[in-house]
Design a protein around this motif. Structure first.
Motif, PDB file in Angstrom:
ATOM      1  N   UNK A 107     -23.204  52.334 -32.185  1.00 61.39           N
ATOM      2  CA  UNK A 107     -24.432  51.611 -32.529  1.00 61.39           C
ATOM      3  C   UNK A 107     -25.553  52.589 -32.868  1.00 61.39           C
ATOM      4  N   UNK A 108     -25.720  53.624 -32.041  1.00 60.28           N
ATOM      5  CA  UNK A 108     -26.783  54.604 -32.291  1.00 60.28           C
ATOM      6  C   UNK A 108     -26.534  55.368 -33.593  1.00 60.28           C
ATOM      7  N   UNK A 109     -25.282  55.718 -33.867  1.00 62.18           N
ATOM      8  CA  UNK A 109     -24.977  56.411 -35.116  1.00 62.18           C
ATOM      9  C   UNK A 109     -25.252  55.502 -36.313  1.00 62.18           C
ATOM     10  N   UNK A 110     -24.884  54.222 -36.199  1.00 60.72           N
ATOM     11  CA  UNK A 110     -25.141  53.260 -37.287  1.00 60.72           C
ATOM     12  C   UNK A 110     -26.647  53.134 -37.541  1.00 60.72           C
ATOM     13  N   UNK A 111     -27.423  53.016 -36.479  1.00 70.30           N
ATOM     14  CA  UNK A 111     -28.877  52.886 -36.635  1.00 70.30           C
ATOM     15  C   UNK A 111     -29.485  54.155 -37.226  1.00 70.30           C
ATOM     16  N   UNK A 112     -28.972  55.303 -36.815  1.00 72.21           N
ATOM     17  CA  UNK A 112     -29.472  56.577 -37.363  1.00 72.21           C
ATOM     18  C   UNK A 112     -29.185  56.659 -38.854  1.00 72.21           C
ATOM     19  N   UNK A 113     -27.981  56.313 -39.246  1.00 70.31           N
ATOM     20  CA  UNK A 113     -27.631  56.358 -40.668  1.00 70.31           C
ATOM     21  C   UNK A 113     -28.467  55.372 -41.472  1.00 70.31           C
ATOM     22  N   UNK A 114     -28.650  54.175 -40.919  1.00 69.77           N
ATOM     23  CA  UNK A 114     -29.447  53.161 -41.622  1.00 69.77           C
ATOM     24  C   UNK A 114     -30.882  53.656 -41.795  1.00 69.77           C
ATOM     25  N   UNK A 115     -31.445  54.253 -40.755  1.00 66.54           N
ATOM     26  CA  UNK A 115     -32.820  54.773 -40.822  1.00 66.54           C
ATOM     27  C   UNK A 115     -32.917  55.912 -41.834  1.00 66.54           C
ATOM     28  N   UNK A 116     -31.963  56.830 -41.793  1.00 66.96           N
ATOM     29  CA  UNK A 116     -31.973  57.943 -42.748  1.00 66.96           C
ATOM     30  C   UNK A 116     -31.820  57.441 -44.178  1.00 66.96           C
ATOM     31  N   UNK A 117     -30.951  56.458 -44.364  1.00 68.03           N
ATOM     32  CA  UNK A 117     -30.762  55.879 -45.697  1.00 68.03           C
ATOM     33  C   UNK A 117     -32.076  55.274 -46.199  1.00 68.03           C
ATOM     34  N   UNK A 118     -32.774  54.552 -45.322  1.00 72.64           N
ATOM     35  CA  UNK A 118     -34.050  53.942 -45.707  1.00 72.64           C
ATOM     36  C   UNK A 118     -35.079  55.020 -46.055  1.00 72.64           C
ATOM     37  N   UNK A 119     -35.115  56.082 -45.280  1.00 75.43           N
ATOM     38  CA  UNK A 119     -36.057  57.174 -45.561  1.00 75.43           C
ATOM     39  C   UNK A 119     -35.741  57.825 -46.901  1.00 75.43           C
ATOM     40  N   UNK A 120     -34.466  58.028 -47.170  1.00 76.23           N
ATOM     41  CA  UNK A 120     -34.074  58.629 -48.449  1.00 76.23           C
ATOM     42  C   UNK A 120     -34.372  57.707 -49.617  1.00 76.23           C
TER      43      UNK A 120
END
Length: 183
Positions: A164-177
């Motif tokens: 879950x934490x990895x998924x949220x991190x990737x989603x956040x990074x994707x949004x930032x990018x």
């Protein structure tokens, strides 16, 4: 030795007398522990840096982890598990420090850092916008190559929560990018 093997020695090949050195250190031999700490230092710094993002903070954290290990060493039942035990201590302390830093940032009511300039992608600045737990899981997974169950063991959780934490991190990074692409 691979990054995926939590039981692999931090600093040298098996059969080098390390277990005996751990036993001596547990019995109070400061010189034996000093040697263990000196050889483990280079492997622990990148782990702490991946969570804290700052060299000075990582070094302070590893020093704190080594002090905690020295104090708790008599309670270590299996000297062969020293390396994994020391990694867990370092990662958990780094995560605790990162959480405390996040809380103090919130208490200071500082605005969130603006997204980085697209011309110069600043990875540490991007990672700093993740929560400490997300950053820890992302780093241990993407950079160090640990599995979900190994990360759960290091940070004190379960594999499902790690995912879950990895998924949220990737989603956040994707949004930032994506915001970088839009500018």
């Amino acid at each position: 030795m691979t990054a995926l093997d939590l039981e692999a020695p931090v600093f040298s090949a098996a059969g080098d007398g390390r277990a005996e050195q751990v036993r001596r250190a547990a019995a109070g031999d400061a010189e034996a522990f000093g040697s263990l700490a000196e050889r483990a230092w280079p492997a622990l710094i990148p782990l702490a840096r991946g969570v804290l993002l700052k060299d000075g903070d990582a070094e302070d954290c590893v020093q704190e982890a080594l002090l905690a290990a020295w104090r708790a060493l008599p309670t270590l039942r299996d000297p062969e598990a020293f390396d994994a035990w020391l990694r867990r201590i370092a990662v958990r302390l780094a995560l605790r420090r990162a959480r405390a830093e996040s809380r103090s940032d919130l208490e200071a009511c500082e605005p969130a850092a603006p997204p980085p300039d697209p011309a110069s992608l600043d990875i540490p600045r991007l990672l700093a916008q993740l929560s400490p737990r997300q950053r820890t899981v992302f780093y241990l997974s993407a950079v160090e190559g640990y599995t979900d169950s190994e990360i759960a063991n290091l940070i004190g959780g379960v594999a499902a929560t790690v995912r879950v934490h990895r998924h949220r991190a990737r989603r956040r990074l994707r949004a930032l990018l994506e915001t970088l692409d839009a500018t």
